[in-house]
Write a protein that holds these residues in place. Sequence first.
Motif, PDB file in Angstrom:
ATOM      1  N   ALA A   1      17.921  29.875  57.046  1.00  0.00           N
ATOM      2  CA  ALA A   1      17.444  30.138  57.961  1.00  0.00           C
ATOM      3  C   ALA A   1      16.385  29.257  58.380  1.00  0.00           C
ATOM      4  CB  ALA A   1      17.354  31.982  58.028  1.00  0.00           C
ATOM      5  N   ALA A   2      15.380  29.251  57.758  1.00  0.00           N
ATOM      6  CA  ALA A   2      14.492  28.773  57.728  1.00  0.00           C
ATOM      7  C   ALA A   2      14.752  26.984  58.167  1.00  0.00           C
ATOM      8  CB  ALA A   2      13.283  28.931  56.415  1.00  0.00           C
ATOM      9  N   SER A   3      15.477  26.696  56.646  1.00  0.00           N
ATOM     10  CA  SER A   3      16.230  25.256  56.306  1.00  0.00           C
ATOM     11  C   SER A   3      16.490  24.439  58.423  1.00  0.00           C
ATOM     12  CB  SER A   3      16.654  24.835  55.092  1.00  0.00           C
ATOM     13  OG  SER A   3      17.689  25.945  55.537  1.00  0.00           O
ATOM     14  N   LEU A   4      17.348  25.692  58.135  1.00  0.00           N
ATOM     15  CA  LEU A   4      18.273  25.471  59.364  1.00  0.00           C
ATOM     16  C   LEU A   4      17.332  25.281  61.138  1.00  0.00           C
ATOM     17  CD1 LEU A   4      21.509  27.362  58.502  1.00  0.00           C
ATOM     18  CD2 LEU A   4      20.869  24.496  58.853  1.00  0.00           C
ATOM     19  N   PHE A   5      16.795  26.048  60.807  1.00  0.00           N
ATOM     20  CA  PHE A   5      15.899  25.697  61.718  1.00  0.00           C
ATOM     21  C   PHE A   5      15.116  24.560  61.543  1.00  0.00           C
ATOM     22  CE2 PHE A   5      12.082  27.045  64.248  1.00  0.00           C
ATOM     23  CZ  PHE A   5      12.611  26.761  65.634  1.00  0.00           C
ATOM     24  N   ALA A   6      14.782  24.855  61.210  1.00  0.00           N
ATOM     25  CA  ALA A   6      13.300  23.365  60.995  1.00  0.00           C
ATOM     26  C   ALA A   6      14.552  21.686  60.914  1.00  0.00           C
ATOM     27  CB  ALA A   6      13.715  22.695  58.739  1.00  0.00           C
ATOM     28  N   PHE A   7      16.093  21.818  61.175  1.00  0.00           N
ATOM     29  CA  PHE A   7      16.604  20.727  61.871  1.00  0.00           C
ATOM     30  C   PHE A   7      16.357  20.437  63.253  1.00  0.00           C
ATOM     31  CE2 PHE A   7      19.749  20.935  57.843  1.00  0.00           C
ATOM     32  CZ  PHE A   7      19.523  19.859  57.690  1.00  0.00           C
ATOM     33  N   SER A   8      15.981  21.755  63.927  1.00  0.00           N
ATOM     34  CA  SER A   8      15.876  21.503  65.180  1.00  0.00           C
ATOM     35  C   SER A   8      14.497  20.549  65.140  1.00  0.00           C
ATOM     36  CB  SER A   8      15.881  22.702  66.371  1.00  0.00           C
ATOM     37  OG  SER A   8      14.436  24.171  65.332  1.00  0.00           O
ATOM     38  N   SER A   9      14.098  20.140  64.852  1.00  0.00           N
ATOM     39  CA  SER A   9      12.580  19.334  64.512  1.00  0.00           C
ATOM     40  C   SER A   9      12.373  18.235  63.974  1.00  0.00           C
ATOM     41  CB  SER A   9      11.352  19.873  65.261  1.00  0.00           C
ATOM     42  OG  SER A   9      10.919  20.746  63.526  1.00  0.00           O
TER      43      SER A   9
ATOM     44  N   ASN B   1      18.268  38.059  48.779  1.00  0.00           N
ATOM     45  CA  ASN B   1      17.175  37.934  50.268  1.00  0.00           C
ATOM     46  C   ASN B   1      16.577  36.757  50.506  1.00  0.00           C
ATOM     47  OD1 ASN B   1      17.255  40.137  50.907  1.00  0.00           O
ATOM     48  ND2 ASN B   1      15.608  41.101  48.511  1.00  0.00           N
ATOM     49  N   ILE B   2      16.267  35.848  49.277  1.00  0.00           N
ATOM     50  CA  ILE B   2      15.576  34.388  49.710  1.00  0.00           C
ATOM     51  C   ILE B   2      16.939  33.229  49.576  1.00  0.00           C
ATOM     52  CG2 ILE B   2      15.340  32.813  48.167  1.00  0.00           C
ATOM     53  CD1 ILE B   2      13.583  34.535  45.878  1.00  0.00           C
ATOM     54  N   GLY B   3      17.807  33.537  49.668  1.00  0.00           N
ATOM     55  CA  GLY B   3      19.554  32.927  49.828  1.00  0.00           C
ATOM     56  C   GLY B   3      18.882  32.762  51.236  1.00  0.00           C
ATOM     57  N   PHE B   4      18.910  34.210  52.503  1.00  0.00           N
ATOM     58  CA  PHE B   4      19.430  33.749  53.982  1.00  0.00           C
ATOM     59  C   PHE B   4      18.329  33.541  54.910  1.00  0.00           C
ATOM     60  CE2 PHE B   4      22.847  37.326  53.340  1.00  0.00           C
ATOM     61  CZ  PHE B   4      23.874  36.309  53.301  1.00  0.00           C
ATOM     62  N   LEU B   5      16.430  33.961  53.923  1.00  0.00           N
ATOM     63  CA  LEU B   5      15.731  33.263  54.816  1.00  0.00           C
ATOM     64  C   LEU B   5      15.749  32.239  54.009  1.00  0.00           C
ATOM     65  CD1 LEU B   5      13.163  36.424  53.382  1.00  0.00           C
ATOM     66  CD2 LEU B   5      14.765  35.941  56.065  1.00  0.00           C
ATOM     67  N   MET B   6      15.749  31.492  53.182  1.00  0.00           N
ATOM     68  CA  MET B   6      15.153  30.216  53.007  1.00  0.00           C
ATOM     69  C   MET B   6      16.582  28.612  54.208  1.00  0.00           C
ATOM     70  SD  MET B   6      15.643  27.620  49.751  1.00  0.00           S
ATOM     71  CE  MET B   6      15.898  28.639  48.722  1.00  0.00           C
TER      72      MET B   6
ATOM     73  N   GLY C   1      21.178  22.888  50.287  1.00  0.00           N
ATOM     74  CA  GLY C   1      21.974  23.047  49.546  1.00  0.00           C
ATOM     75  C   GLY C   1      21.770  24.576  48.277  1.00  0.00           C
ATOM     76  N   ILE C   2      21.002  24.218  48.284  1.00  0.00           N
ATOM     77  CA  ILE C   2      20.325  25.445  47.205  1.00  0.00           C
ATOM     78  C   ILE C   2      20.607  26.728  47.627  1.00  0.00           C
ATOM     79  CG2 ILE C   2      18.398  26.421  45.861  1.00  0.00           C
ATOM     80  CD1 ILE C   2      17.568  23.112  45.593  1.00  0.00           C
ATOM     81  N   SER C   3      20.081  26.929  48.725  1.00  0.00           N
ATOM     82  CA  SER C   3      20.174  28.531  49.650  1.00  0.00           C
ATOM     83  C   SER C   3      21.988  28.781  49.815  1.00  0.00           C
ATOM     84  CB  SER C   3      19.717  28.253  50.935  1.00  0.00           C
ATOM     85  OG  SER C   3      20.197  27.218  52.179  1.00  0.00           O
ATOM     86  N   TYR C   4      22.500  27.860  49.827  1.00  0.00           N
ATOM     87  CA  TYR C   4      23.834  27.813  49.606  1.00  0.00           C
ATOM     88  C   TYR C   4      24.310  28.691  48.110  1.00  0.00           C
ATOM     89  CZ  TYR C   4      28.245  28.362  50.760  1.00  0.00           C
ATOM     90  OH  TYR C   4      30.639  28.419  51.146  1.00  0.00           O
ATOM     91  N   ALA C   5      23.808  27.909  47.610  1.00  0.00           N
ATOM     92  CA  ALA C   5      24.268  28.525  46.097  1.00  0.00           C
ATOM     93  C   ALA C   5      23.775  29.273  45.743  1.00  0.00           C
ATOM     94  CB  ALA C   5      23.707  27.115  45.552  1.00  0.00           C
ATOM     95  N   MET C   6      22.756  29.965  46.477  1.00  0.00           N
ATOM     96  CA  MET C   6      22.078  31.576  45.947  1.00  0.00           C
ATOM     97  C   MET C   6      22.898  32.784  47.115  1.00  0.00           C
ATOM     98  SD  MET C   6      17.785  30.299  45.972  1.00  0.00           S
ATOM     99  CE  MET C   6      17.188  31.963  45.482  1.00  0.00           C
ATOM    100  N   ILE C   7      23.223  31.685  48.200  1.00  0.00           N
ATOM    101  CA  ILE C   7      24.593  32.663  48.562  1.00  0.00           C
ATOM    102  C   ILE C   7      25.652  33.202  47.959  1.00  0.00           C
ATOM    103  CG2 ILE C   7      25.420  33.741  51.649  1.00  0.00           C
ATOM    104  CD1 ILE C   7      22.588  31.226  51.795  1.00  0.00           C
TER     105      ILE C   7
END
Length: 147
Positions: A38-46, A31-36, A61-67
Amino acid sequence: MFLISGGGIKVISLLPVGKMVDRFGTKPFLNIGFLMAAASLFAFSSITSIPVVFGVVMLVGISYAMILPAWNAFVATLIPKGERGAIWGFFLTLQGSGMVVGPIVSGLLWDHVSHPAPFIGSAIVMAGLAVVHFVLSRNPFRTAPAK
């Protein structure tokens, strides 16, 4: 430097997170990894500040390590014992295909839509995976017919 910092934090985090997944289960990490992610990848757009980009890369990197360890442990619970080799082979084929198709699609999005488009697309995919996980974890795989 971005790849080293994001990949480095992922490598350092994989073993401790894997141990925590064994102890606490897959659900909170997915839950945390996928949402983190998504949020961090979306942040790259701006984001345009280089120091902030480094921080967001480390969050990816941390979210991928969680996933990664949690997703593999979760999928393992859904696979019937007699079909593990074939299903893991199929699953890993899909995963490998994504590693081929992803950069092609991202490159086309970058070239033909906009520079933020690949990041927004990746964020949408991660959010979609969060939804898939939520649905699968609410309705576990049935090994016996309902009575």
